[in-house]
Enzyme design. Sequence first.
Site, PDB file in Angstrom:
ATOM      1  N   CYS A 122      28.884  25.937  36.045  1.00 33.52           N
ATOM      2  CA  CYS A 122      29.398  27.399  36.239  1.00 33.52           C
ATOM      3  C   CYS A 122      30.107  27.883  35.226  1.00 33.52           C
ATOM      4  CB  CYS A 122      29.900  27.477  37.405  1.00 33.52           C
ATOM      5  SG  CYS A 122      28.839  26.731  39.095  1.00 33.52           S
ATOM      6  N   CYS A 174      44.317  38.181  33.549  1.00 32.02           N
ATOM      7  CA  CYS A 174      43.352  39.212  34.028  1.00 32.02           C
ATOM      8  C   CYS A 174      44.135  40.571  34.490  1.00 32.02           C
ATOM      9  CB  CYS A 174      42.635  38.594  35.256  1.00 32.02           C
ATOM     10  SG  CYS A 174      41.370  39.912  35.884  1.00 32.02           S
ATOM     11  N   CYS A 209      25.061  29.120  35.692  1.00 33.92           N
ATOM     12  CA  CYS A 209      25.471  30.326  36.488  1.00 33.92           C
ATOM     13  C   CYS A 209      26.535  30.841  35.801  1.00 33.92           C
ATOM     14  CB  CYS A 209      25.979  29.925  38.060  1.00 33.92           C
ATOM     15  SG  CYS A 209      26.296  31.142  38.851  1.00 33.92           S
ATOM     16  N   CYS A 266      43.417  40.977  42.244  1.00 36.03           N
ATOM     17  CA  CYS A 266      42.969  40.193  43.397  1.00 36.03           C
ATOM     18  C   CYS A 266      44.070  39.422  43.980  1.00 36.03           C
ATOM     19  CB  CYS A 266      41.748  39.564  43.168  1.00 36.03           C
ATOM     20  SG  CYS A 266      40.454  40.290  42.139  1.00 36.03           S
ATOM     21  N   CYS A 323      24.524  34.436  43.583  1.00 35.73           N
ATOM     22  CA  CYS A 323      25.350  33.671  44.043  1.00 35.73           C
ATOM     23  C   CYS A 323      26.374  34.592  44.621  1.00 35.73           C
ATOM     24  CB  CYS A 323      25.683  32.703  43.154  1.00 35.73           C
ATOM     25  SG  CYS A 323      27.047  31.436  43.919  1.00 35.73           S
ATOM     26  N   ARG A 366      27.774  26.599  50.044  1.00 37.78           N
ATOM     27  CA  ARG A 366      28.622  25.590  49.252  1.00 37.78           C
ATOM     28  C   ARG A 366      29.973  25.633  49.750  1.00 37.78           C
ATOM     29  NH1 ARG A 366      28.297  27.161  43.052  1.00 37.78           N
ATOM     30  NH2 ARG A 366      26.235  26.737  43.637  1.00 37.78           N
ATOM     31  N   CYS A 395      44.285  35.512  43.783  1.00 36.74           N
ATOM     32  CA  CYS A 395      44.015  34.789  42.639  1.00 36.74           C
ATOM     33  C   CYS A 395      45.061  34.510  41.470  1.00 36.74           C
ATOM     34  CB  CYS A 395      42.984  35.534  41.872  1.00 36.74           C
ATOM     35  SG  CYS A 395      42.523  34.698  40.217  1.00 36.74           S
TER      36      CYS A 395
HETATM   37  S1  SF4 Z   1      39.442  37.150  40.981  1.00 32.17           S
HETATM   38 FE1  SF4 Z   1      40.731  36.588  39.573  1.00 32.17          FE
HETATM   39  S2  SF4 Z   1      39.953  36.519  37.477  1.00 32.17           S
HETATM   40 FE2  SF4 Z   1      38.520  37.514  38.907  1.00 32.17          FE
HETATM   41  S3  SF4 Z   1      38.726  39.673  38.608  1.00 32.17           S
HETATM   42 FE3  SF4 Z   1      40.013  39.130  40.312  1.00 32.17          FE
HETATM   43  S4  SF4 Z   1      42.125  38.576  39.545  1.00 32.17           S
HETATM   44 FE4  SF4 Z   1      40.717  38.441  37.690  1.00 32.17          FE
END
Ligand code: SF4
Length: 446
Positions: free
Chosen positions: A109, A65, A142, A69, A202, A272, A72
């Site tokens: 999901c 990605c 979802c 974040c 959600c 959840r 993650c």
């Molecule tokens: S949570 Fe993870 S997969 Fe989703 S946008 Fe952020 S870095 Fe990317």
Amino acid sequence: MDLLDTLTAKGLRGETPTREEALAVLATTDDELLDVVAAAGRVRRRWFGRRVKLNYLVNLKSGLCPEDCSYCSQRLGSKAEILKYTWLKPGQAAEAAKAGVSGGAKRVCLVASGRGPTDRDIDRVTDTVAAIKDADPAVEICACLGLLSDNQAERLKAAGVDAYNHNLNTSEGTYGDIATTHTYADRVDTVQKAHGAGLSACSGLIAGMGESDEDLVDVVFALRELGSDSVPVNFLIPFEGTPLAKEWNLSPQRCLRILAMVRFVNPDTEVRIAGGREVHLRSMQPLGLHLANSIFLGDYLTSEGQAGQTDLDMIADAGFEVEGMGESTLPRHRADVAAAAGGCGTGTAGGAGGGCGPAAVPGEDADTAAVGGGCGTGGGCGPCGGHGHAAPAATADQAAGQTADQATGGTADQATGGTAAGADEVRTDLVRVRRRGAGTELAPNA
Ligand code: SF4
């Protein structure tokens, strides 16, 4: 406790507590914990009986990605040795979904890593939804694809998607500390786009990222304000190779207080327990069922959950029952509102108000039975929306396909001011990188 009497009374009426009352729940002591669980449990039973909704994650596209974040494992620059693959074909995704539905899940999901979908990606998801619903038209779907552009939510709705997941994750005030490539306002915008298109919203949070009690209360009230039909509560899994690798500051007791607070603030909303359930609640998972009415079955996006059969056994042993395809999730008044807005608000029971009896969910208190039954929808998915859960980092052994276990760990004492385990301690007993199911040749865990 006056506080708990007040919160229970409000929850049974479907009222939201004050911010101060929510903060007081988080400040309760371990001696008070079972009283807190019992009080929030009455509210849970009032609106959801003893039903537990099962949801099943299918990671359509994993890793790589461009977003940052910090929680993650799929983020930009992540060193976690998770599975990395591009879009599953519709048939592959439908096959993975089938395993979850066969295991008892009523919602699937569909999650993809990335900042947001292209129009071509919406086409892919459209084909995938058709493949899943061809096999089982009743299954709720979802989507969790990141930030939405104009008209994408409408296209997903037209494709048969029921709900859209995109988590706020943390308070507006601290959002910039966990991600810099998009903003809290971007996330709110996507939730509103989904809701505006008639998709059930959600949206949830991640606890354990170093936030304060005030931050937690802020985000939970913001979710209530947004009208999220489903609130996934993730507990951070700190994993090697990400900036939050050493944020190991949750205990089972802390997690239960957080779940209770979320329940009191969202009495009639699907709550959840999402990522981190096994890692942080551990042997206290059954108590979490008294607070939340929904969990994921089996594995998560990039990490393994406990065996699907163990989830089912836990639910039965704790005196709960799996919510069936024909039952609605949300209470009637919530489902009606969602349906009036054009949303799915109804769940697989179909149609607004479908399947909700006016009263009595088995096991409810007499006063709970006096108001409404349950229908609705809700649900949500993976980490992209914020909740899927931060996946653990892989070790060299895991990458080599061994029985894997890794992750940093801590003890309950860390969150309660007791003796903290070393932040660098590796809890190989708690976390495994997912090496089966979608994107592999191995059977999924469901
Ligand atoms: S949570 Fe993870 S997969 Fe989703 S946008 Fe952020 S870095 Fe990317």
